[in-house]
Design a protein around this motif. Structure first.
Motif, PDB file in Angstrom:
ATOM      1  N   PRO A  10     -14.054 -41.717 -16.632  1.00 28.53           N
ATOM      2  CA  PRO A  10     -14.791 -41.418 -15.266  1.00 28.53           C
ATOM      3  C   PRO A  10     -14.146 -41.776 -14.007  1.00 28.53           C
ATOM      4  N   ALA A  11     -14.248 -41.070 -12.977  1.00 30.16           N
ATOM      5  CA  ALA A  11     -13.689 -41.409 -11.599  1.00 30.16           C
ATOM      6  C   ALA A  11     -14.256 -42.825 -11.097  1.00 30.16           C
ATOM      7  N   GLN A  12     -15.574 -43.031 -10.972  1.00 29.08           N
ATOM      8  CA  GLN A  12     -16.090 -44.093 -10.399  1.00 29.08           C
ATOM      9  C   GLN A  12     -16.085 -45.173 -11.444  1.00 29.08           C
ATOM     10  N   PRO A  13     -15.585 -46.413 -11.246  1.00 21.17           N
ATOM     11  CA  PRO A  13     -15.886 -47.615 -11.991  1.00 21.17           C
ATOM     12  C   PRO A  13     -17.249 -48.224 -12.121  1.00 21.17           C
ATOM     13  N   PHE A  14     -17.626 -48.780 -13.208  1.00 20.94           N
ATOM     14  CA  PHE A  14     -18.870 -49.492 -13.481  1.00 20.94           C
ATOM     15  C   PHE A  14     -18.873 -50.931 -13.220  1.00 20.94           C
ATOM     16  N   ASP A  15     -20.097 -51.392 -13.281  1.00 20.97           N
ATOM     17  CA  ASP A  15     -20.568 -53.039 -13.425  1.00 20.97           C
ATOM     18  C   ASP A  15     -20.622 -53.428 -14.780  1.00 20.97           C
ATOM     19  N   LEU A  16     -21.064 -52.363 -15.676  1.00 20.02           N
ATOM     20  CA  LEU A  16     -21.544 -52.882 -17.027  1.00 20.02           C
ATOM     21  C   LEU A  16     -21.157 -51.728 -17.646  1.00 20.02           C
ATOM     22  N   THR A  17     -20.596 -52.085 -19.034  1.00 19.38           N
ATOM     23  CA  THR A  17     -20.559 -50.990 -20.008  1.00 19.38           C
ATOM     24  C   THR A  17     -20.774 -51.645 -21.391  1.00 19.38           C
ATOM     25  N   TYR A  18     -21.644 -50.697 -22.045  1.00 18.83           N
ATOM     26  CA  TYR A  18     -22.265 -51.316 -23.539  1.00 18.83           C
ATOM     27  C   TYR A  18     -22.269 -50.139 -24.472  1.00 18.83           C
ATOM     28  N   SER A  19     -22.507 -50.629 -25.646  1.00 15.46           N
ATOM     29  CA  SER A  19     -22.505 -49.750 -26.731  1.00 15.46           C
ATOM     30  C   SER A  19     -23.291 -50.295 -27.828  1.00 15.46           C
ATOM     31  N   LEU A  20     -23.857 -49.648 -28.739  1.00 15.30           N
ATOM     32  CA  LEU A  20     -24.592 -50.127 -29.844  1.00 15.30           C
ATOM     33  C   LEU A  20     -24.253 -49.379 -31.050  1.00 15.30           C
ATOM     34  N   MET A  21     -23.616 -49.916 -32.048  1.00 16.10           N
ATOM     35  CA  MET A  21     -23.473 -49.283 -33.370  1.00 16.10           C
ATOM     36  C   MET A  21     -22.370 -48.116 -33.261  1.00 16.10           C
ATOM     37  N   THR A  22     -21.454 -48.354 -32.369  1.00 18.09           N
ATOM     38  CA  THR A  22     -20.469 -46.996 -31.993  1.00 18.09           C
ATOM     39  C   THR A  22     -19.069 -47.310 -32.590  1.00 18.09           C
ATOM     40  N   LEU A  23     -18.769 -48.678 -32.052  1.00 22.97           N
ATOM     41  CA  LEU A  23     -17.309 -49.235 -32.505  1.00 22.97           C
ATOM     42  C   LEU A  23     -16.899 -48.962 -33.848  1.00 22.97           C
ATOM     43  N   HIS A  24     -17.711 -49.034 -34.648  1.00 22.32           N
ATOM     44  CA  HIS A  24     -17.360 -48.991 -36.323  1.00 22.32           C
ATOM     45  C   HIS A  24     -17.008 -47.676 -36.491  1.00 22.32           C
ATOM     46  N   HIS A  25     -17.347 -46.618 -35.697  1.00 21.71           N
ATOM     47  CA  HIS A  25     -17.128 -45.124 -35.885  1.00 21.71           C
ATOM     48  C   HIS A  25     -15.672 -44.751 -35.199  1.00 21.71           C
ATOM     49  N   ILE A  26     -15.173 -45.515 -34.548  1.00 18.58           N
ATOM     50  CA  ILE A  26     -13.998 -45.216 -33.746  1.00 18.58           C
ATOM     51  C   ILE A  26     -12.565 -45.844 -34.175  1.00 18.58           C
ATOM     52  N   GLU A  27     -11.889 -44.931 -34.705  1.00 16.83           N
ATOM     53  CA  GLU A  27     -10.551 -45.379 -35.152  1.00 16.83           C
ATOM     54  C   GLU A  27      -9.788 -45.969 -34.544  1.00 16.83           C
ATOM     55  N   ASP A  28      -9.534 -45.979 -33.333  1.00 18.26           N
ATOM     56  CA  ASP A  28      -8.678 -46.870 -32.292  1.00 18.26           C
ATOM     57  C   ASP A  28      -9.671 -47.675 -31.659  1.00 18.26           C
TER      58      ASP A  28
END
Length: 206
Positions: free
Chosen positions: A99-117
């Motif tokens: 995304p073009a605009q940077p964020f102050d916070l990023t969060y995820s819930l039960m997502t990372l274990h589905h991502i290969e890399d």
């Protein structure tokens, strides 16, 4: 349709998922000084349960997912609720531009274990945060492969906290702190098993 597209309409009817999102939201509130001036990105938002729980604590929230079925349910929820600070987008950080605009916070819930890399995604999270920005990752502790009983395929069977801390630090974050945000209880072959869900917080250097 993907497995998540098919499950989207009934996702919020599971009381455990609602309770889990509330518990993780509370853990994020305790760990991060949230303000209404903060812009946030939830990656792998699903139907937005976590972001709805944090909605009144934050400014603009961008909710990203790769499942159109989840995003359709989310868009309907946003429209029905009258919430004005939440915007759903279809985004796959493994192939799409940041995304073009940077964020102050990023969060995820039960997502990372589905991502290969997973390591690569953590570097993307670092790149899309402002200096001093916060990272919050909530996911499963390392498990024996019995967590998913619904045919969902996982790339990672949870995470060993020390390994994930190393990956997060290699991505450029510091000040890594873990807490246990929730415990999922499931009956597997007649025996109740407990699967801890951690919250990792870290910051991008100023």
């Amino acid at each position: 349709m993907t497995n998540f597209d098919e499950r989207a309409k009934d996702w919020d009817t599971d009381p455990m998922k609602v309770e889990r999102a509330q518990s993780v939201a509370n853990a994020i509130r305790e760990a991060v000084p949230l303000t209404a001036d903060m812009s946030a990105l939830e990656y792998g938002c699903g139907t937005g349960l976590l972001s709805f729980a944090l909605q009144s604590d934050l400014g603009k929230i961008t909710l990203a997912d790769t499942s159109q079925g989840m995003l359709d349910v989310l868009a309907e929820k946003i429209s029905t609720s009258g919430v004005t600070n939440m915007r759903p987008i279809r985004l796959d950080l493994s192939v799409d531009s940041l995304p073009a605009q940077p964020f102050d916070l990023t969060y995820s819930l039960m997502t990372l274990h589905h991502i290969e890399d997973a390591k690569g995604i953590l570097k993307k999270f670092h790149a899309l945060l402002k200096p001093g920005g916060w990272l919050c990752v909530s996911d499963l502790d390392k498990e024996d492969g019995t967590f998913h009983t619904d045919g969902t395929t996982d790339v990672h069977l949870g995470f060993k906290r020390s390994d994930l801390q190393q990956w997060v630090e290699e991505a450029g974050f510091s000040g890594v702190i873990f807490s246990t945000a929730y415990q999922i209880k499931k009956e597997i072959d007649g025996v109740e098993k407990t699967f801890p869900v951690f919250l990792l917080t870290a910051r991008k250097a100023n």
